[in-house]
Design an enzyme around this catalytic site. Sequence first.
Site, mmCIF file in Angstrom:
data_model
loop_
_atom_site.group_PDB
_atom_site.id
_atom_site.type_symbol
_atom_site.label_atom_id
_atom_site.label_comp_id
_atom_site.label_asym_id
_atom_site.label_seq_id
_atom_site.Cartn_x
_atom_site.Cartn_y
_atom_site.Cartn_z
ATOM 1 N N ARG A 26 0.807 -1.218 0.000
ATOM 2 C CA ARG A 26 0.000 0.000 0.000
ATOM 3 C C ARG A 26 0.835 1.259 0.000
ATOM 4 O O ARG A 26 0.290 2.353 0.050
ATOM 5 C CB ARG A 26 -0.870 0.005 1.251
ATOM 6 N N ARG B 257 -21.654 -0.890 2.705
ATOM 7 C CA ARG B 257 -21.036 -2.010 3.411
ATOM 8 C C ARG B 257 -21.092 -1.784 4.925
ATOM 9 O O ARG B 257 -21.295 -2.709 5.692
ATOM 10 C CB ARG B 257 -19.573 -2.107 2.941
ATOM 11 N N ARG C 204 -9.233 7.609 3.982
ATOM 12 C CA ARG C 204 -8.626 6.460 3.293
ATOM 13 C C ARG C 204 -8.379 6.750 1.819
ATOM 14 O O ARG C 204 -7.378 6.330 1.249
ATOM 15 C CB ARG C 204 -9.527 5.230 3.434
HETATM 16 P P1 ADP Z 1 -10.169 -1.448 1.995
HETATM 17 O O1 ADP Z 1 -9.608 -2.050 0.744
HETATM 18 O O2 ADP Z 1 -11.636 -1.217 1.886
HETATM 19 O O3 ADP Z 1 -9.404 -0.243 2.461
HETATM 20 P P2 ADP Z 1 -8.791 -3.358 3.676
HETATM 21 O O4 ADP Z 1 -9.393 -4.482 4.408
HETATM 22 O O5 ADP Z 1 -7.854 -3.671 2.569
HETATM 23 O O6 ADP Z 1 -10.035 -2.494 3.166
HETATM 24 O O7 ADP Z 1 -8.005 -2.400 4.696
HETATM 25 C C1 ADP Z 1 -8.599 -1.878 5.856
HETATM 26 C C2 ADP Z 1 -7.554 -1.130 6.706
HETATM 27 O O8 ADP Z 1 -6.508 -2.036 7.127
HETATM 28 C C3 ADP Z 1 -6.800 -0.015 6.000
HETATM 29 O O9 ADP Z 1 -7.515 1.205 5.977
HETATM 30 C C4 ADP Z 1 -5.512 0.068 6.855
HETATM 31 O O10 ADP Z 1 -5.735 0.774 8.062
HETATM 32 C C5 ADP Z 1 -5.239 -1.383 7.208
HETATM 33 N N1 ADP Z 1 -4.326 -2.008 6.208
HETATM 34 C C6 ADP Z 1 -4.623 -3.021 5.366
HETATM 35 N N2 ADP Z 1 -3.573 -3.331 4.591
HETATM 36 C C7 ADP Z 1 -2.582 -2.483 4.941
HETATM 37 C C8 ADP Z 1 -1.240 -2.283 4.492
HETATM 38 N N3 ADP Z 1 -0.701 -3.000 3.495
HETATM 39 N N4 ADP Z 1 -0.493 -1.317 5.096
HETATM 40 C C9 ADP Z 1 -0.998 -0.584 6.083
HETATM 41 N N5 ADP Z 1 -2.253 -0.699 6.545
HETATM 42 C C10 ADP Z 1 -3.048 -1.645 5.994
#
Ligand code: ADP
Length: 187
Positions: free
Chosen positions: A88, A127, A140
């Site tokens: 990310r 959701r 986000r």
């Molecule tokens: P979405 O795709 O709807 O944002 P996710 O389940 O992928 O939902 O992520 C939810 C939250 O989990 C993110 O907003 C972040 O806080 C955390 N998160 C997930 N993956 C990462 C990552 N690779 N690095 C940092 N934080 C993460």
Amino acid sequence: MNLIFFGAPGVGKGTQAEKLAARLGIPHISTGAIFRAALQQGKELGLRAREYMDRGALVPDELTTAIVVEALQEPENANGFILDGYPRNLSQAEDLERALAEQGRGIDSVLYLTAPQHEIVERMLARGRNDDTEDVINHRLEVYRQETEPVLKFYQDRELVREVYGVGGIDEVHDRVFDAAKVAAES
Ligand code: ADP
């Protein structure tokens, strides 16, 4: 096949990654799902992640990368995986590349799921997850633009990105995703 699902929060990566994983018979690794499961089980990891997730901020790299590196060492992920929600930011992309290279592996393809922003926001509001309130969603999306979008360029430079249009029924989008993965497997 080692795949990454890339796209904005709420674009449907989780749903599509899961369906593709089932069809290809390879595991799906979702960092967000791992954090949520850890939280549900009352684990330290989940509690630490929650303070970031609830704000729509990124969980610190050292926590997130440790989870992914550990997962990549699991035998069940040795013959392919679908990563969803990771990397990310650029630092995670570099860490992933290094960790895979150490195992003599690499990413085969990045499936980039797209949808217009209004559609994405509507889906997240519908959701209604804990971190799906309007303020948190906006944050986000901002983090996505600032930190995550550069990751796309990282993989475009490596000619790994395949774009898939993410608007339509789940099965309709899945067919597009599957076709893109098939092309990736053949190239
Ligand atoms: P979405 O795709 O709807 O944002 P996710 O389940 O992928 O939902 O992520 C939810 C939250 O989990 C993110 O907003 C972040 O806080 C955390 N998160 C997930 N993956 C990462 C990552 N690779 N690095 C940092 N934080 C993460």
